[in-house]
Enzyme design. Structure first.
Site, mmCIF file in Angstrom:
data_model
loop_
_atom_site.group_PDB
_atom_site.id
_atom_site.type_symbol
_atom_site.label_atom_id
_atom_site.label_comp_id
_atom_site.label_asym_id
_atom_site.label_seq_id
_atom_site.Cartn_x
_atom_site.Cartn_y
_atom_site.Cartn_z
ATOM 1 N N PRO A 1 38.921 -14.866 -7.887
ATOM 2 C CA PRO A 1 37.788 -14.630 -7.584
ATOM 3 C C PRO A 1 37.610 -14.481 -10.118
ATOM 4 C CG PRO A 1 38.684 -12.555 -7.013
ATOM 5 C CD PRO A 1 39.592 -13.661 -6.756
ATOM 6 N N GLY B 1 36.560 -14.320 -13.634
ATOM 7 C CA GLY B 1 34.810 -14.730 -14.627
ATOM 8 C C GLY B 1 35.321 -15.342 -15.728
ATOM 9 N N SER C 1 33.108 -13.230 -8.219
ATOM 10 C CA SER C 1 33.692 -11.945 -9.081
ATOM 11 C C SER C 1 32.359 -11.668 -9.622
ATOM 12 C CB SER C 1 34.347 -12.602 -10.238
ATOM 13 O OG SER C 1 34.616 -11.729 -11.111
ATOM 14 N N GLN D 1 33.985 -9.946 -4.814
ATOM 15 C CA GLN D 1 34.761 -9.528 -5.467
ATOM 16 C C GLN D 1 34.520 -8.301 -6.499
ATOM 17 O OE1 GLN D 1 35.112 -9.500 -9.492
ATOM 18 N NE2 GLN D 1 36.760 -7.929 -8.751
ATOM 19 N N TYR E 1 33.955 -5.131 -8.900
ATOM 20 C CA TYR E 1 34.958 -3.927 -10.067
ATOM 21 C C TYR E 1 33.295 -2.910 -10.260
ATOM 22 C CZ TYR E 1 37.921 -7.793 -12.546
ATOM 23 O OH TYR E 1 38.534 -8.762 -12.711
ATOM 24 N N THR F 1 38.471 -5.098 -6.335
ATOM 25 C CA THR F 1 39.773 -4.948 -7.447
ATOM 26 C C THR F 1 40.056 -3.441 -8.223
ATOM 27 O OG1 THR F 1 39.780 -7.473 -7.730
ATOM 28 C CG2 THR F 1 40.768 -6.152 -9.418
ATOM 29 N N ARG G 1 44.666 -8.550 -23.668
ATOM 30 C CA ARG G 1 45.148 -10.243 -24.288
ATOM 31 C C ARG G 1 44.503 -10.708 -25.208
ATOM 32 N NH1 ARG G 1 40.918 -10.546 -18.236
ATOM 33 N NH2 ARG G 1 41.966 -9.478 -17.125
ATOM 34 N N LYS H 1 42.500 -5.579 -3.347
ATOM 35 C CA LYS H 1 43.556 -6.210 -4.670
ATOM 36 C C LYS H 1 43.906 -5.362 -5.984
ATOM 37 C CE LYS H 1 42.398 -10.935 -7.296
ATOM 38 N NZ LYS H 1 42.823 -10.503 -8.241
ATOM 39 N N HIS I 1 47.190 -9.088 -11.204
ATOM 40 C CA HIS I 1 45.697 -9.825 -11.967
ATOM 41 C C HIS I 1 46.498 -10.759 -12.440
ATOM 42 C CE1 HIS I 1 41.275 -8.198 -12.807
ATOM 43 N NE2 HIS I 1 41.694 -9.352 -13.342
ATOM 44 N N ARG J 1 47.042 -9.993 -16.010
ATOM 45 C CA ARG J 1 46.291 -10.443 -17.872
ATOM 46 C C ARG J 1 45.605 -8.751 -17.681
ATOM 47 N NH1 ARG J 1 43.524 -15.200 -18.122
ATOM 48 N NH2 ARG J 1 41.257 -14.286 -18.505
ATOM 49 N N GLY K 1 50.676 -16.044 -10.506
ATOM 50 C CA GLY K 1 51.893 -17.308 -10.544
ATOM 51 C C GLY K 1 51.568 -18.869 -9.945
ATOM 52 N N ILE K 2 50.929 -18.682 -8.941
ATOM 53 C CA ILE K 2 51.046 -20.014 -7.886
ATOM 54 C C ILE K 2 50.079 -21.238 -8.425
ATOM 55 C CG2 ILE K 2 50.020 -20.572 -5.363
ATOM 56 C CD1 ILE K 2 49.949 -17.861 -4.686
#
Length: 420
Positions: A107, A109, A136, A159, A161, A187, A196, A277, A301, A304, A334-335
């Site tokens: 997901p 945003g 998301s 997903q 929130y 999440t 950020r 998640k 995340h 982030r 990281g993938i």
């Protein structure tokens, strides 16, 4: 002495086979991309800095993201040779349904800010490839429109929130269920927005602010602006209107009071599979197993939220040993290659998700770019499996992978020194 002669015409003809020219500039761009990193380079050249940096960036000093990527670089594979790998099966069941590849689209945003086709491109490409697509809460395409784009064979996850307004949250959940979404990703690592800094420095906001710097940066990227200005206005699928910074939006929505009791309440109301998640400790994984969720996603995340958070790939073996028999363990952060995915499956993950890789493909070429991203990762998964000497995901085991130790915890070094 070497005997020399003039080349004969019939010897030259095989060397003069010219490739049929590709007329589409987009197709040429995407065909030239051999890796996700190549797609990233194309995306950066075609996307204004604020939008690209929103995808690329992470929290604070971006240490978590760097460590997550380094963890995958520090893989050592252990291949078996002299195996028949003429036929390789890259699929298996995830949450009760088969996937053709062991990864899906995470997901994300503000997706139509990156490229105007947004979630429609992602969901339709995922459906065509036989993998799940996750929408998301902060998505920019309506739940129902994502379902339509995916078609009858698409597999969509939603997903969630948890907002401070619980009724509003559950209204989204109800819409997702009615639209045929089969899995709810809750999440839990965003009680507040992470810092950020790239977004703050770029003045990233919804809608984008046309500062002098924005205009100068956009001059060599006219296609992005033409698409942005001539398609439907950017809006959130779950929010009617917002004017302000991204951080202000997140802080207005996310609820720092969410607890396990709230999660249990959501579970009782959702009819499909439920995955949590943002898990970053073995203790939380154990507690969720006792709660009876269908799966967890080890994730920080994408780096982030909390900088210097645990690396999900490092955490994977311990979590799988503790709860792997009771629920599925998924992984993200990281993938960037198929080898990363194969290593994760070997260490016990049932499924992985890619976010930035997906957005790089989207920015590089819309739906075709997402198709290319899936094709690249899929071919890397298959090739890595062949080179390891395995023909199915079930054959991958921890014996195929070593996580090289670059940053051992201080307490481990102290304990070792005392023992010596």
């Amino acid at each position: 002495m070497v005997q020399r002669q003039l080349p004969r015409p019939h010897d030259l003809l095989p060397l003069l086979q010219f490739k049929t020219p590709t007329l589409s500039a987009k197709t040429r761009r995407l065909q030239s991309a051999l890796t996700v990193e190549d797609l990233r380079g194309i995306a950066k050249s075609r996307t204004p800095r604020a939008a690209f940096d929103y995808t690329e960036g992470a929290a604070e000093a971006e240490i978590s993201l760097g460590r997550a990527r380094q963890a995958f670089r520090d893989i050592e594979f252990h291949p078996h040779v002299l195996r028949d790998v003429s036929h390789v099966d890259t699929g298996w069941d995830v949450l009760g349904r088969r996937v053709s590849l062991p990864f899906g689209i995470a997901p994300t945003g503000f997706t139509r800010m990156m490229q105007t086709e947004g979630e429609r491109a992602g969901s339709s490409a995922a459906s065509a490839a036989g993998i799940p697509f996750a929408l998301s809460t902060m998505g920019t395409t309506a739940i129902e429109d994502v379902a339509e784009a995916a078609g009858p064979h698409g597999r969509n996850w939603f997903q969630l929130y948890m907002w401070k307004d619980r009724d509003r949250s559950m209204a989204l959940v109800d819409r997702a269920a009615k639209a045929g979404f089969d899995t709810l990703l809750v999440t839990v690592d965003v009680p507040v927005a992470g810092a950020r800094l790239r977004d703050k420095r770029n003045g990233f906001s919804i809608p984008p602010q046309l500062t002098l710097g924005t205009v100068i940066n956009a001059i060599p990227r006219p296609a992005w602006w033409i698409n942005f200005l001539t398609t439907e206005p950017l809006a959130f699928a779950s929010l009617s209107k917002w004017s302000g910074t991204v951080g202000e939006l997140l802080d207005s929505m996310f609820d720092p009071t969410v607890t396990y009791d709230d999660l249990k309440w959501v579970k009782e109301q959702w009819p499909g599979k439920l995955v949590v998640k943002g898990i970053q400790t073995v203790e939380d994984a154990r507690r969720l197993a006792h709660l009876g969720v269908d799966g967890i996603t080890l994730s920080n995340h994408g780096g982030r939220q909390l900088d210097r958070a645990p690396v999900p790939f490092h955490l994977l073996p311990d979590v799988v040993r503790e709860v792997g028999k009771h629920m599925e363990v998924h992984l993200d952060t990281g993938i960037t290659t198929g080898a990363d995915i194969v290593a994760s499956i070997a260490l016990g993950a049932r499924f992985t998700m890619v976010g930035r890789a997906y957005l790089y493909g989207l920015m590089a070429g819309g739906r075709e770019g997402v198709d290319r991203m899936i094709q690249i990762l899929g071919s890397e998964v298959e090739r890595t499996m062949r080179l390891l000497g395995v023909t199915s995901l079930e054959e991958l085991t921890p014996a195929h992978v070593t996580q090289l130790d670059r940053l051992p915890p201080l307490r481990s070094r102290v304990t070792t020194a005392v023992q010596q």
